[in-house]
Design a protein around this motif. Structure first.
Motif, PDB file in Angstrom:
ATOM      1  N   TYR A  42      44.151  22.269  56.170  1.00 45.03           N
ATOM      2  CA  TYR A  42      43.135  21.435  55.523  1.00 45.03           C
ATOM      3  C   TYR A  42      42.663  20.367  56.489  1.00 45.03           C
ATOM      4  CZ  TYR A  42      41.096  18.106  52.227  1.00 45.03           C
ATOM      5  OH  TYR A  42      40.250  17.244  51.582  1.00 45.03           O
ATOM      6  N   ARG A  43      41.359  20.117  56.520  1.00 45.97           N
ATOM      7  CA  ARG A  43      40.786  19.044  57.340  1.00 45.97           C
ATOM      8  C   ARG A  43      40.330  17.945  56.393  1.00 45.97           C
ATOM      9  NH1 ARG A  43      39.585  17.865  62.320  1.00 45.97           N
ATOM     10  NH2 ARG A  43      40.068  19.897  63.189  1.00 45.97           N
ATOM     11  N   ALA A  44      40.812  16.706  56.650  1.00 45.02           N
ATOM     12  CA  ALA A  44      40.477  15.563  55.796  1.00 45.02           C
ATOM     13  C   ALA A  44      38.967  15.346  55.763  1.00 45.02           C
ATOM     14  CB  ALA A  44      41.184  14.308  56.297  1.00 45.02           C
ATOM     15  N   LYS A  45      38.509  14.783  54.662  1.00 45.71           N
ATOM     16  CA  LYS A  45      37.085  14.493  54.462  1.00 45.71           C
ATOM     17  C   LYS A  45      36.873  12.982  54.454  1.00 45.71           C
ATOM     18  CE  LYS A  45      36.302  18.870  53.333  1.00 45.71           C
ATOM     19  NZ  LYS A  45      36.946  19.651  54.351  1.00 45.71           N
ATOM     20  N   GLN A  46      35.675  12.565  54.819  1.00 46.78           N
ATOM     21  CA  GLN A  46      35.275  11.163  54.770  1.00 46.78           C
ATOM     22  C   GLN A  46      33.927  11.066  54.069  1.00 46.78           C
ATOM     23  OE1 GLN A  46      35.127   9.823  58.834  1.00 46.78           O
ATOM     24  NE2 GLN A  46      37.330   9.554  58.977  1.00 46.78           N
ATOM     25  N   VAL A  47      33.759   9.994  53.290  1.00 47.97           N
ATOM     26  CA  VAL A  47      32.519   9.772  52.548  1.00 47.97           C
ATOM     27  C   VAL A  47      31.651   8.790  53.331  1.00 47.97           C
ATOM     28  CG1 VAL A  47      31.556   8.906  50.382  1.00 47.97           C
ATOM     29  CG2 VAL A  47      33.691  10.187  50.365  1.00 47.97           C
ATOM     30  N   ILE A  48      30.374   9.127  53.472  1.00 50.85           N
ATOM     31  CA  ILE A  48      29.420   8.265  54.165  1.00 50.85           C
ATOM     32  C   ILE A  48      28.451   7.700  53.128  1.00 50.85           C
ATOM     33  CG2 ILE A  48      27.649   8.121  55.962  1.00 50.85           C
ATOM     34  CD1 ILE A  48      30.424   8.851  57.039  1.00 50.85           C
ATOM     35  N   PHE A  49      28.406   6.361  53.012  1.00 48.48           N
ATOM     36  CA  PHE A  49      27.497   5.685  52.087  1.00 48.48           C
ATOM     37  C   PHE A  49      26.207   5.301  52.807  1.00 48.48           C
ATOM     38  CE2 PHE A  49      31.375   3.831  49.718  1.00 48.48           C
ATOM     39  CZ  PHE A  49      31.448   4.930  48.897  1.00 48.48           C
ATOM     40  N   ARG A  50      25.106   5.308  52.055  1.00 51.23           N
ATOM     41  CA  ARG A  50      23.802   4.843  52.549  1.00 51.23           C
ATOM     42  C   ARG A  50      23.135   4.024  51.460  1.00 51.23           C
ATOM     43  NH1 ARG A  50      25.119   6.051  57.155  1.00 51.23           N
ATOM     44  NH2 ARG A  50      24.534   7.945  58.206  1.00 51.23           N
ATOM     45  N   PRO A  51      22.353   2.996  51.833  1.00 51.79           N
ATOM     46  CA  PRO A  51      21.616   2.226  50.820  1.00 51.79           C
ATOM     47  C   PRO A  51      20.498   3.065  50.222  1.00 51.79           C
ATOM     48  CG  PRO A  51      21.097   1.438  53.021  1.00 51.79           C
ATOM     49  CD  PRO A  51      22.160   2.473  53.175  1.00 51.79           C
ATOM     50  N   GLU A  52      20.149   2.749  48.994  1.00 53.09           N
ATOM     51  CA  GLU A  52      19.049   3.455  48.344  1.00 53.09           C
ATOM     52  C   GLU A  52      18.215   2.486  47.536  1.00 53.09           C
ATOM     53  OE1 GLU A  52      20.930   4.927  44.116  1.00 53.09           O
ATOM     54  OE2 GLU A  52      20.631   6.400  45.666  1.00 53.09           O
ATOM     55  N   ASN A  53      17.000   2.873  47.251  1.00 50.75           N
ATOM     56  CA  ASN A  53      16.092   2.085  46.420  1.00 50.75           C
ATOM     57  C   ASN A  53      16.012   0.629  46.851  1.00 50.75           C
ATOM     58  OD1 ASN A  53      15.652   4.378  44.889  1.00 50.75           O
ATOM     59  ND2 ASN A  53      17.253   3.866  43.430  1.00 50.75           N
ATOM     60  N   VAL A  54      15.895   0.394  48.143  1.00 51.41           N
ATOM     61  CA  VAL A  54      15.811  -0.977  48.632  1.00 51.41           C
ATOM     62  C   VAL A  54      14.489  -1.579  48.175  1.00 51.41           C
ATOM     63  CG1 VAL A  54      15.771  -2.442  50.672  1.00 51.41           C
ATOM     64  CG2 VAL A  54      17.286  -0.468  50.594  1.00 51.41           C
ATOM     65  N   GLN A  55      14.581  -2.693  47.472  1.00 46.42           N
ATOM     66  CA  GLN A  55      13.396  -3.355  46.939  1.00 46.42           C
ATOM     67  C   GLN A  55      12.820  -4.307  47.982  1.00 46.42           C
ATOM     68  OE1 GLN A  55      14.957  -5.132  43.400  1.00 46.42           O
ATOM     69  NE2 GLN A  55      15.381  -3.153  42.442  1.00 46.42           N
ATOM     70  N   GLN A  56      11.758  -4.981  47.626  1.00 43.71           N
ATOM     71  CA  GLN A  56      11.087  -5.875  48.565  1.00 43.71           C
ATOM     72  C   GLN A  56      12.002  -6.993  49.053  1.00 43.71           C
ATOM     73  OE1 GLN A  56       7.804  -7.012  46.142  1.00 43.71           O
ATOM     74  NE2 GLN A  56       6.570  -5.240  46.689  1.00 43.71           N
ATOM     75  N   ASN A  57      12.918  -7.440  48.213  1.00 44.69           N
ATOM     76  CA  ASN A  57      13.819  -8.521  48.616  1.00 44.69           C
ATOM     77  C   ASN A  57      15.079  -8.002  49.308  1.00 44.69           C
ATOM     78  OD1 ASN A  57      15.012  -7.368  46.423  1.00 44.69           O
ATOM     79  ND2 ASN A  57      15.027  -9.208  45.159  1.00 44.69           N
ATOM     80  N   GLY A  58      15.123  -6.708  49.624  1.00 41.68           N
ATOM     81  CA  GLY A  58      16.255  -6.148  50.368  1.00 41.68           C
ATOM     82  C   GLY A  58      17.441  -5.785  49.509  1.00 41.68           C
ATOM     83  N   ILE A  59      17.276  -5.826  48.196  1.00 42.06           N
ATOM     84  CA  ILE A  59      18.391  -5.514  47.305  1.00 42.06           C
ATOM     85  C   ILE A  59      18.208  -4.103  46.774  1.00 42.06           C
ATOM     86  CG2 ILE A  59      19.539  -6.113  45.146  1.00 42.06           C
ATOM     87  CD1 ILE A  59      18.683  -8.991  45.642  1.00 42.06           C
ATOM     88  N   GLY A  60      19.266  -3.310  46.819  1.00 39.93           N
ATOM     89  CA  GLY A  60      19.199  -1.950  46.318  1.00 39.93           C
ATOM     90  C   GLY A  60      20.584  -1.415  46.051  1.00 39.93           C
ATOM     91  N   GLY A  61      20.654  -0.182  45.657  1.00 45.40           N
ATOM     92  CA  GLY A  61      21.923   0.444  45.331  1.00 45.40           C
ATOM     93  C   GLY A  61      22.510   1.160  46.541  1.00 45.40           C
TER      94      GLY A  61
END
Length: 134
Positions: A42-61
């Motif tokens: 078995y080869r271990a897995k890693q999760v990569i996060f990315r920002p989404e839905n960045v609004q005009q003020n730079g806030i997003g999920g």
């Protein structure tokens, strides 16, 4: 930013952290799996996060961009009597770092709990706002 977007942001974090917990649990469950369906450890897995839905003020999920294989080398265990051992007496084992995965699980769990608390607080504040006019 509207109050309702807080639910979207926390909801995206809940989803991402949930997937991170699942991947970490899979890594821990397979930490001693000598042979997988493909005949390899078995080869271990890693999760990569990315920002989404960045609004005009730079806030997003956040969202999980991808789940990748951990590039670290497989572990070698000396077991000369094992039928799966190579000519030098070593067997290849999964590249799962159990301590790091345990820390990863705790971190994801705490992040998940924090986002649930954010959603509960916003819900409570919205309910109090509705009662102001009474």
């Amino acid at each position: 930013m509207s109050l309702l977007s807080i639910f979207d942001i926390s909801g995206s974090a809940l989803s991402a952290q949930s997937q991170r917990l699942n991947v970490s649990a899979s890594n821990l469950a397979n930490s001693e799996s000598r042979v997988g369906p493909d005949g390899q450890p078995y080869r271990a897995k890693q999760v990569i996060f990315r920002p989404e839905n960045v609004q005009q003020n730079g806030i997003g999920g956040v969202h999980v961009a991808q789940v990748i294989d951990d590039p670290s080398p497989m572990k070698l265990r000396y077991a000369p009597g094992d039928p799966m051992a190579d000519s030098n007496g070593y067997i290849r084992m999964p590249n799962v770092d159990v301590v790091a995965e345990t820390v990863n699980t705790l971190s994801a769990s705490r992040s998940y709990q924090a986002n649930v608390e954010v959603m509960n607080t916003v819900k409570s504040l919205m309910m109090k706002t509705l009662t102001l006019g009474q």
